[in-house]
Design a protein around this motif. Structure first.
Motif, short mmCIF file in Angstrom:
data_model
loop_
_atom_site.label_atom_id
_atom_site.label_comp_id
_atom_site.label_asym_id
_atom_site.label_seq_id
_atom_site.Cartn_x
_atom_site.Cartn_y
_atom_site.Cartn_z
N ARG B 88 -46.62 -13.61 91.55
CA ARG B 88 -47.65 -14.54 92.01
C ARG B 88 -48.87 -13.84 92.57
NH1 ARG B 88 -44.10 -18.30 95.28
NH2 ARG B 88 -46.06 -19.21 95.91
N LYS B 91 -50.95 -13.58 89.61
CA LYS B 91 -51.42 -14.90 89.14
C LYS B 91 -52.52 -15.47 90.03
CE LYS B 91 -47.33 -16.69 86.77
NZ LYS B 91 -46.29 -17.72 86.88
N GLU B 92 -52.48 -15.15 91.33
CA GLU B 92 -53.54 -15.62 92.23
C GLU B 92 -54.91 -15.17 91.78
OE1 GLU B 92 -52.69 -13.92 96.04
OE2 GLU B 92 -50.83 -15.04 96.22
N GLU B 111 -59.64 -34.96 89.57
CA GLU B 111 -58.27 -34.81 90.09
C GLU B 111 -57.57 -33.60 89.47
OE1 GLU B 111 -57.36 -39.55 90.93
OE2 GLU B 111 -56.86 -38.66 89.01
N VAL B 115 -56.11 -31.04 92.14
CA VAL B 115 -54.65 -30.84 92.16
C VAL B 115 -54.34 -29.37 91.87
CG1 VAL B 115 -52.57 -31.30 90.80
CG2 VAL B 115 -53.90 -33.20 91.69
N TYR B 116 -55.06 -28.80 90.90
CA TYR B 116 -54.82 -27.39 90.55
C TYR B 116 -55.17 -26.47 91.72
CZ TYR B 116 -54.40 -23.40 87.37
OH TYR B 116 -54.01 -22.24 86.76
N ARG B 118 -54.91 -27.06 94.72
CA ARG B 118 -53.85 -27.16 95.71
C ARG B 118 -52.68 -26.24 95.41
NH1 ARG B 118 -53.56 -32.58 98.87
NH2 ARG B 118 -51.84 -32.13 100.23
N TYR B 119 -52.44 -25.99 94.11
CA TYR B 119 -51.37 -25.05 93.74
C TYR B 119 -51.65 -23.66 94.29
CZ TYR B 119 -50.28 -28.58 90.15
OH TYR B 119 -49.98 -29.74 89.47
N PHE B 120 -52.94 -23.39 94.55
CA PHE B 120 -53.33 -22.08 95.07
C PHE B 120 -53.52 -22.12 96.58
CE2 PHE B 120 -54.38 -21.85 90.64
CZ PHE B 120 -54.18 -20.53 90.29
N GLY B 121 -53.27 -23.29 97.18
CA GLY B 121 -53.42 -23.41 98.63
C GLY B 121 -54.87 -23.42 99.08
N ARG B 124 -59.09 -28.38 100.96
CA ARG B 124 -59.61 -29.53 100.23
C ARG B 124 -61.14 -29.56 100.13
NH1 ARG B 124 -57.63 -34.63 97.78
NH2 ARG B 124 -59.56 -35.78 97.53
N ARG B 163 -60.95 -25.47 85.16
CA ARG B 163 -59.74 -25.42 85.99
C ARG B 163 -59.32 -23.97 86.25
NH1 ARG B 163 -54.37 -27.98 83.53
NH2 ARG B 163 -54.45 -26.01 82.43
N HIS B 167 -59.99 -21.14 91.41
CA HIS B 167 -59.60 -20.25 92.50
C HIS B 167 -60.38 -18.94 92.46
CE1 HIS B 167 -57.22 -19.53 88.96
NE2 HIS B 167 -56.90 -18.33 89.40
#
Lengths: 257, 323
Positions: B88, B91-92, B111, B115-116, B118-121, B124, B163, B167
């Motif tokens: 990971r 992947k980050e 969305e 939502v995506y 959020r997968y990376f923290g 918002r 998308r 990040h």
């Protein structure tokens, strides 16, 4: 800036994805999930109930109502975890996209458990309001009904995820529904007490998680909770613990080649 | 294309740094050896392309360096870490655009991005701001609330790219990014890739469009049957392999290849026949034509053109169809 989320925050992100998707279709989704149990309640409870006067000291309608609540929660979990997961794996690529982020398969599975537990409580709660309106709720113990339903979020999600991961066609999913879920629904003490059945059949029923769920919801709704009911919880927790890891390897195999 | 300054990459100090290093890298699926011991090095800030026919091993390689597929043999270091399935921390820092447009069909465009994130923290507020910027960057602004099901293929691809940038990755991995897109959408994607590169993002690309590789790639490898056949910058690779000029010859009766080949004399680097057409390659432009003239040879139809990557590709990988 970015902090890769830990296990719980990662699972919460998966939960969030499912919630955002559900939010769009919640009305039709709730309606779809109520047709069957409501039909059962009215046709069997009121219709058949006119001929079956009393069962274990209560009316037939009263007897089946709490069990149907458990069944509603089971189906809400099973069909979503089965079909939705199958599509996420085979057509929409939702899981494949998740894996391009730092999310791992165990985190995705935990997220699905949290989401399905939410669904079990939500759909169980709506059915609860229906039987409340029918005057079929008799105890404050009913406020504990969410506890077994949370466990349904693992108990019925885990096998459904597993089946979705190994199924090669939509039809194979139906094998699971018609050969496992439907018999469990019919024989788990929703419609009749199992005490008069042959011992061997009773032993088999005792293995089925729904049976323990039905006993718990009925005892709570009717106010018949006893200390012995703790064992029903122990059963459900033990099942959940045993099943929880089942789909992880099957999903990982499908998603990483 | 809208100018953007949102992509602040770490370590963009102009230093040459190897961000991906593969040594004797292998991938096997059961008995099938998809990647058979390849070596390559990708430097920070460049666009590096994998070219090859279907089944060459491009996607297997890309999936391994994206930490999506287990490594069967050899070494693969990405951003200083050993690549492995589910790594990971790698992947980050990767933005992955896979071949299938796996945008979430149940969510709107906005969305999908939130939502995506959020997968990376990602917080918002930051995610919302960045998502707006990216929708503008990929020319999807004004559609943030639209359902993904309403999008055209080109829009879906642009959404997947947006998308993958949510990040702020250091490396953008594009697996056949313009396959199936119309010319306008391809130009838009190319423009976006060039802008990202200008901002210091390393680009890893697979493609079987030669013009795409020629336009975008700083360096490329040509792969076939799990091996790397050639590695270089596009222009040097073309000139080294097939020279600078291609002469295509059609004869009504099929013609006598040997007569033309002999007439080309020492100007000829390489000859190749594609069905009806004989192609002669020359290192120096104009010389084959001169030699034909001095032999009094005049083909019925003749096309003289600069060589391109397609010539390299077909020369190296042959003309048989791949399934």
């Amino acid at each position: 800036m970015n902090g890769t989320p830990g296990l719980l925050r990662a699972a919460a992100a998966v939960w969030w994805r499912d919630f955002v998707a559900w939010r769009k279709f919640w009305r039709s989704s709730i309606l779809l999930n109520f047709g069957e149990p409501l039909t059962n309640l009215l046709a069997l409870g009121v219709g058949l109930g006119a001929y079956v006067a009393v069962m274990q000291g209560v009316s037939f309608l009263q007897f089946i109502a709490p069990g149907l609540l458990a069944v509603t929660a089971m189906n809400a979990v099973t069909f979503d975890a089965g079909f939705d997961t199958y599509d996420k794996l085979n057509s929409s690529g939702v899981y494949a996209a998740m894996l391009t982020s730092p999310l791992t398969v165990p985190e995705i599975v935990l997220g699905e458990y949290l989401w399905e537990a939410t669904r079990a409580i939500l759909y169980g709660a709506v059915f609860f309001l229906v039987i409340l309106a029918f005057g079929l709720v008799h105890s404050w113990w009913s406020l504990l009904v969410p506890l077994p339903l949370i466990l349904f979020g693992v108990l019925f999600t885990a096998p459904a995820l597993y089946v979705a991961a190994v199924a090669r066609t939509h039809e194979q999913l139906f094998y699971y529904f018609s050969l496992v879920i439907t018999p469990m629904f019919m024989f788990s003490g929703v419609f009749f007490p199992v005490a008069h059945l042959p011992w061997i059949v009773q032993d088999i029923i005792y293995i089925l998680p729904l049976y323990h769920g039905v006993l718990l919801t009925r005892a709570m709704v009717l106010g018949q909770m006893t200390v012995g009911m703790i064992w029903q919880f122990v059963w459900l927790i033990a099942y959940a613990a045993i099943l929880a890891y089942l789909p992880v390897r099957a999903l990982a195999r499908r998603l990483t080649t | 294309m809208v100018a953007t300054d949102f992509h602040l990459t770490a370590g963009a100090g102009g230093q040459v740094e190897d961000v991906i290093v593969a040594r004797s890298l292998e991938k096997t699926y059961g008995d099938v050896r998809a990647v058979r011991g390849i070596d390559f090095t990708i430097r920070r800030g460049e666009c590096f392309a994998f070219l090859g026919p279907n089944g060459a091993g491009k996607s297997s390689t890309i999936r391994m360096l994206s930490c999506l597929s287990p490594i069967s043999g050899g070494d693969l270091i990405v951003l200083g870490r050993k690549a492995d399935i589910g790594e990971r921390r790698i992947k980050e820092r990767l933005g992955i655009v896979s071949q299938d447009d796996n945008v979430d069909p149940d969510l709107s465009l906005m969305e999908n991005l939130l939502v995506y994130a959020r997968y990376f923290g990602m917080p918002r507020a930051e995610a919302e701001q960045h998502a707006e910027q990216l929708l503008t960057f990929m020319q999807l602004e004004g559609r943030s609330k639209a359902a993904v099901r309403e999008l055209s293929g080109g829009m879906r691809r642009r959404l997947v790219i947006a998308r993958a940038l949510m990040h702020r990755p250091d490396i953008l991995v594009l697996d056949e990014p313009t396959t199936g897109l119309d010319p306008q959408a391809r130009l838009l994607v190319w423009g976006a890739v060039q802008q990202l590169k200008a901002q210091g993002v390393t680009i890893v690309l697979t493609t079987h469009y030669m013009d795409e590789a020629e336009r975008l790639a700083d360096r490329l490898v040509v792969m076939d049957h799990g091996r790397i056949l050639q590695e270089d910058a596009p222009r040097p690779l073309i000139e080294r392999t097939v020279g600078r000029e291609a002469v295509e010859i059609w004869q009504r009766d099929g013609g006598d290849d040997q007569a033309f080949i002999a007439a080309a004399e020492d100007a000829l680097l390489l000859s190749d026949r594609h069905g009806e057409t004989l192609v002669l390659y020359a290192a120096d432009p104009g010389r084959i034509g001169q030699n034909f003239a001095s032999h009094g040879l005049a083909p019925e139809r003749m096309l003289v053109r600069p060589t391109n990557l397609e010539d390299v590709f077909l020369t190296l990988t042959g003309r048989d169809l791949r399934e």
